[in-house]
Design an enzyme around this catalytic site. Sequence first.
Site, PDB file in Angstrom:
ATOM      1  N   GLU A  10      85.275  44.139  88.987  1.00 40.04           N
ATOM      2  CA  GLU A  10      86.045  45.359  89.149  1.00 40.04           C
ATOM      3  C   GLU A  10      87.417  45.142  89.771  1.00 40.04           C
ATOM      4  OE1 GLU A  10      83.343  45.148  92.854  1.00 40.04           O
ATOM      5  OE2 GLU A  10      83.356  44.475  90.769  1.00 40.04           O
ATOM      6  N   CYS A  43      77.326  40.738  92.602  1.00 39.54           N
ATOM      7  CA  CYS A  43      77.351  40.080  93.912  1.00 39.54           C
ATOM      8  C   CYS A  43      76.043  40.313  94.673  1.00 39.54           C
ATOM      9  CB  CYS A  43      78.575  40.529  94.706  1.00 39.54           C
ATOM     10  SG  CYS A  43      79.001  39.392  96.044  1.00 39.54           S
ATOM     11  N   HIS A 101      83.080  39.639  91.395  1.00 42.05           N
ATOM     12  CA  HIS A 101      83.414  41.067  91.293  1.00 42.05           C
ATOM     13  C   HIS A 101      84.292  41.310  90.062  1.00 42.05           C
ATOM     14  CE1 HIS A 101      81.847  42.555  95.170  1.00 42.05           C
ATOM     15  NE2 HIS A 101      82.089  41.313  95.585  1.00 42.05           N
TER      16      HIS A 101
END
Length: 509
Positions: A169, A79, A167
């Site tokens: 994660e 990002c 993202h």
Amino acid sequence: MQEKILILDFGSQYTQLIARRIREISVYCEIHPYNHYPLPDATVKGVILSGSPASVRDKNAPAPDLSSIKGKIPLLGVCYGAQHLVHNYGGEVSASNTREYGRAKLISININDPLFLNIKTGTQVWMSHADTITKIPEGYEITGSTSDVKAGAYHIKGEKTWGIQFHPEVYHTTEGTEMLKNFVVGICGCSQNWTADSFAEASVAGLRNQLGNDKVILGLSGGVDSSVAAFLLHKAIGKNLTCIFVDNGLLRKNEFKKVLDSYLGLGLNVIGVDATDRFLGQLEGVSDPETKRKIIGRVFIEVFDEEARKVKDVRWLAQGTIYPDVIESVSVNGPSATIKSHHNVGGLPEKMHLKVVEPLRLLFKDEVRRVGHALGLPEFILKRHPFPGPGLAIRLLGKMTREKLEILKEADDIFIEGLKKHGLYDSVWQAGVILLPVQSVGVMGDERTYENAVVLRAVTSTDGMTADWCHLPYEFLGVVSNEIINKVKGINRVVYDISSKPPSTIEWE
């Protein structure tokens, strides 16, 4: 030496989540502020640049010195990190009319790119950015696009450098963990040897080397962190460890004796100190939660210091600090804003002229439990819910009295034992009863009552940073409510807390 991935933090709310996902792949990683990180050595296999609430176009945008990293070891920008690698190397990042927040699909993927090995075209990703890459620098190649963002992912030719504007994660990026594994294992070559067993083995050896024949004291709380820290130290130095378990009178019903007996039964060298009257005498009539915390902290230091000085030739104070505490203390913007004072008691090492040893400072909460399993700790210790350091003092809202504390202990005991009896305890992260400074009208038999109201609180969580209220069965809540009202004199109303964190906190004070 332990191989590692460095994560440079730009202040994203998701940075710890990147670390957790990588640890789940059995790869060790560390989080450091973007402007203060160790120069990579042979143990550093790769670097990840986190997201950020800032814009790369801001005048004072975070800008790391990547001269020792970029083009030399594998690098992944996430990002903000991806946008930084464009904005500062000849490309363009603009405020976008096609902002993406939330779920998106990678409708185009370069399936030959190692970051996307075995990733399906159309896979769901999670976007959270207002800016977007509008022009990539020379030598950059786009490897993934969504319907709105062409440069969803890119690779720099001739370098092991990648950028992604989503993202990986977060849970909503359905193949995000696989992407991170492609990076840390496939691209960086990490061997996935970071396990609870390997940590326990290496820690015991390291503690033996660090402490030698020195004596160590540790304050046991009965919780998972201090228990695992104690057993790591016990395995390393045996009887040179002395544990002090203080009863402040604010533990659960009969908890001091139960926990003390279990520690002694497991071979720990433990001193049990009943300081109930000392704590409760200082707390009597106090209403303000911060004042309660400060009194408890001060009296604990006094009691612990007195007991510790009875142990001759102590050189070290052990603490159950875990990795989120370490990260917060050196975060990119300094320690987080104080919501309420932390229960960890400061001042002891300086007061007692002791060095500090923190066996768990590299671990997240769930990793602490896994290490406990590796050490053979019993389930009844490892599965215990977190319990606040100030104990029931911050679950007794309003003026503290011994009478109210006994009412709270009885109600809390019924709730916790009920969760265990109905097989619900292990599915709950944390639970307890809060006694409100509120009385309400009730009817018992033919008589009007005007008694206390209590709140049942139960949440699910992974590490306590966020939490959702538990959807406990109505039948169970009904049984517990009836039992509390019927058995605990002074309570005539029970309610259930259905707030999540954020915006609420787990505890009420």
